[in-house]
Design an enzyme around this catalytic site. Structure first.
Site, PDB file in Angstrom:
ATOM      1  N   GLU A   1       6.542   3.688  -5.636  1.00 57.12           N
ATOM      2  CA  GLU A   1       7.192   3.032  -4.985  1.00 57.12           C
ATOM      3  C   GLU A   1       6.694   1.270  -4.541  1.00 57.12           C
ATOM      4  O   GLU A   1       5.480   1.221  -4.719  1.00 57.12           O
ATOM      5  CB  GLU A   1       8.086   3.070  -3.612  1.00 57.12           C
ATOM      6  CG  GLU A   1       8.313   4.362  -3.344  1.00 57.12           C
ATOM      7  CD  GLU A   1       9.352   4.776  -2.090  1.00 57.12           C
ATOM      8  OE1 GLU A   1       9.692   5.215  -2.145  1.00 57.12           O
ATOM      9  OE2 GLU A   1       8.483   4.942  -1.168  1.00 57.12           O
TER      10      GLU A   1
ATOM     11  N   CYS B   1       4.904  -5.955  -1.924  1.00 54.67           N
ATOM     12  CA  CYS B   1       3.799  -4.528  -0.975  1.00 54.67           C
ATOM     13  C   CYS B   1       3.521  -3.626  -2.506  1.00 54.67           C
ATOM     14  O   CYS B   1       4.912  -3.101  -2.590  1.00 54.67           O
ATOM     15  CB  CYS B   1       4.025  -3.714  -0.124  1.00 54.67           C
ATOM     16  SG  CYS B   1       3.616  -2.391   0.930  1.00 54.67           S
TER      17      CYS B   1
ATOM     18  N   CYS C   1      -1.438  10.184  -1.962  1.00 53.71           N
ATOM     19  CA  CYS C   1      -2.915   9.218  -0.968  1.00 53.71           C
ATOM     20  C   CYS C   1      -3.802  10.493  -0.740  1.00 53.71           C
ATOM     21  O   CYS C   1      -3.752  11.163  -0.682  1.00 53.71           O
ATOM     22  CB  CYS C   1      -2.211   8.454   0.308  1.00 53.71           C
ATOM     23  SG  CYS C   1      -3.039   8.030   1.559  1.00 53.71           S
TER      24      CYS C   1
ATOM     25  N   CYS D   1      -3.578  10.052   8.088  1.00 57.31           N
ATOM     26  CA  CYS D   1      -3.417   8.420   8.123  1.00 57.31           C
ATOM     27  C   CYS D   1      -2.293   9.612   9.701  1.00 57.31           C
ATOM     28  O   CYS D   1      -0.813   9.565   8.866  1.00 57.31           O
ATOM     29  CB  CYS D   1      -3.338   7.066   8.508  1.00 57.31           C
ATOM     30  SG  CYS D   1      -4.732   6.768   7.463  1.00 57.31           S
TER      31      CYS D   1
ATOM     32  N   CYS E   1       1.478   8.140   9.314  1.00 59.05           N
ATOM     33  CA  CYS E   1       1.970   7.291   8.189  1.00 59.05           C
ATOM     34  C   CYS E   1       2.398   8.231   7.185  1.00 59.05           C
ATOM     35  O   CYS E   1       2.230   8.711   6.811  1.00 59.05           O
ATOM     36  CB  CYS E   1       1.095   6.612   7.181  1.00 59.05           C
ATOM     37  SG  CYS E   1       1.086   5.942   5.857  1.00 59.05           S
TER      38      CYS E   1
END
Length: 393
Positions: free
Chosen positions: A116, A129, A136, A140, A143
């Site tokens: 995205e 962004c 990932c 975290c 997130c």
């Protein structure tokens, strides 16, 4: 990729697969790489140098996606190029526009991977962004992207392609530094940029090239969760602004919500920030700090944050980010009064600590909410993935 000086277990499981039609996508290639690609296709050396310069201009300055519009190249040569090369864009699976004007694109690569990008318009700037990975490596806890598996690193072409797609959407070709809506880039989308260092570096060099996309390095910010061994290299080889996802000021809390802290602790991270090339009062390091209710938002936390910044004499500002909820999130956002009190304590110490206004929440485009919407997992599966990632770290 290996991290110099330390053994690092976090790797991208696989690389991108070639295009099914065998053609080479020129987006993401430097001038030299375009020239080399032409030479490998048996173009004569002198002509390859000229054509590479022409192609660079049409691709990165004019935004062309069709060789047929490249009018300073002979018609038969355009046909030759069409057979061997392509000027691509990521496929748009879904485009959403928030009530506040924020735009989010769900994109799909040639090998059917999804990621995205988000454009955030403001009165005096427009910020894109950009994602650096599909999924990932990190976990975290606040997130949404952190609940995904890492599939692979994005290529330079896929990273640059997000910028070019946004330019397409905003009608900002040919490139011009004046009067455009897309003025800034933040490497804060899906993924950890410093775990895809080479591709991020190569992509941003194309974005910053004055003969192409021509975005100043002062307008680009790279965000890291704290991959300490790569930070100095990022400053030396890329030289853009640095943002650090800090989010906590004690070991126990940061170990929980940003698990890479178990590997590179707060003190080590802040020492690397102090040594970041080019950091000064004119180019401050930004500390991102998501506000989690009863977790990291006390007066004591604010005072400890001030103490740490002063201890390392950091030219810094703090972005306070109200937590953006997502389905199954284990935290709540701090109350508005608590966020204001935290901000006041930091401001009173002479450190800028603005509260970021959430943007794009209604389309899951706000900070910490990005995740390929095609990936649906149960809560139990997400918890299992979290445990696996934490064990790896």
């Amino acid at each position: 990729m290996s991290i110099p000086g330390l053994v690092d277990p976090v790797v991208a499981p696989r690389v991108a697969t070639p295009r099914a039609d065998g053609r080479i996508d020129l987006v993401g290639l430097s001038k030299l790489q375009i020239r080399e690609a032409l030479l490998e296709s048996q173009m004569e050396t002198k002509q390859a140098k000229l054509r590479a310069k022409q192609l660079w201009h049409w691709i990165y300055n004019r935004g062309a996606t069709d060789f047929a519009v490249m009018t300073d190249i002979a018609k038969d040569m355009r046909g030759w190029l069409e057979q061997r090369f392509v000027v691509g864009r990521p496929q748009v699976v879904e485009a959403q526009v928030s009530t506040d004007g924020t735009r989010k694109w769900l994109l799909r690569s040639d090998d059917a991977q999804e990621y995205e990008a988000v454009f955030i318009p403001d009165a005096d700037r427009g910020t894109l962004c950009v994602s650096s990975q599909v999924g990932c490596t990190l976990n975290c806890r606040f997130c949404h992207t952190g609940t995904m598996r890492l599939v692979r690193n994005l290529t330079p072409g896929e990273i640059v392609g997000q910028v070019m797609l946004a330019r397409d959407s905003l009608g900002e070709w040919p490139s011009s530094p004046d009067g455009r809506m897309l003025t800034n880039i933040v490497m804060m989308g899906m993924g950890e940029p410093l775990y895809n260092f080479d591709n991020v570096r190569d992509a941003l060099k194309i974005v910053m090239d004055g003969d192409g996309l021509a975005l100043s390095r002062r307008r680009i910010t790279l965000s890291t969760s704290g991959v300490v061994p790569m930070m100095a290299r990022a400053g030396e080889e890329i030289g853009v602004n640095l943002a650090v996802s800090l989010h906590a000021v004690t070991k126990d809390v940061r170990d929980e919500i940003v698990p890479i802290n178990r590997k590179y602790g707060i003190e080590e991270l802040l020492a690397a920030c102090a040594a970041y090339p080019g950091a000064n009062n004119a180019r401050r390091i930004t500390f991102e700090y998501v506000m989690l209710k009863d977790k990291n938002d006390s007066d004591a936390d604010a005072r400890e944050l001030v103490r740490l910044i002063r201890k390392y004499r950091l030219p810094a500002k703090v972005n306070l980010i109200p937590f953006n909820p997502w389905p199954g999130a284990p935290y709540e956002c701090s109350d508005p009064d608590r966020i204001r009190r935290f901000s006041d304590i930091v401001f009173e110490a002479g450190i800028s600590a603005p509260v970021r206004t959430p943007r794009g929440r209604d389309i899951m485009a706000a900070c910490g909410q990005l995740k390929s919407s095609s990936e649906k997992r149960s809560r139990a599966e997400l918890d299992r993935l979290a445990e696996e990632k934490q064990a790896a770290l």
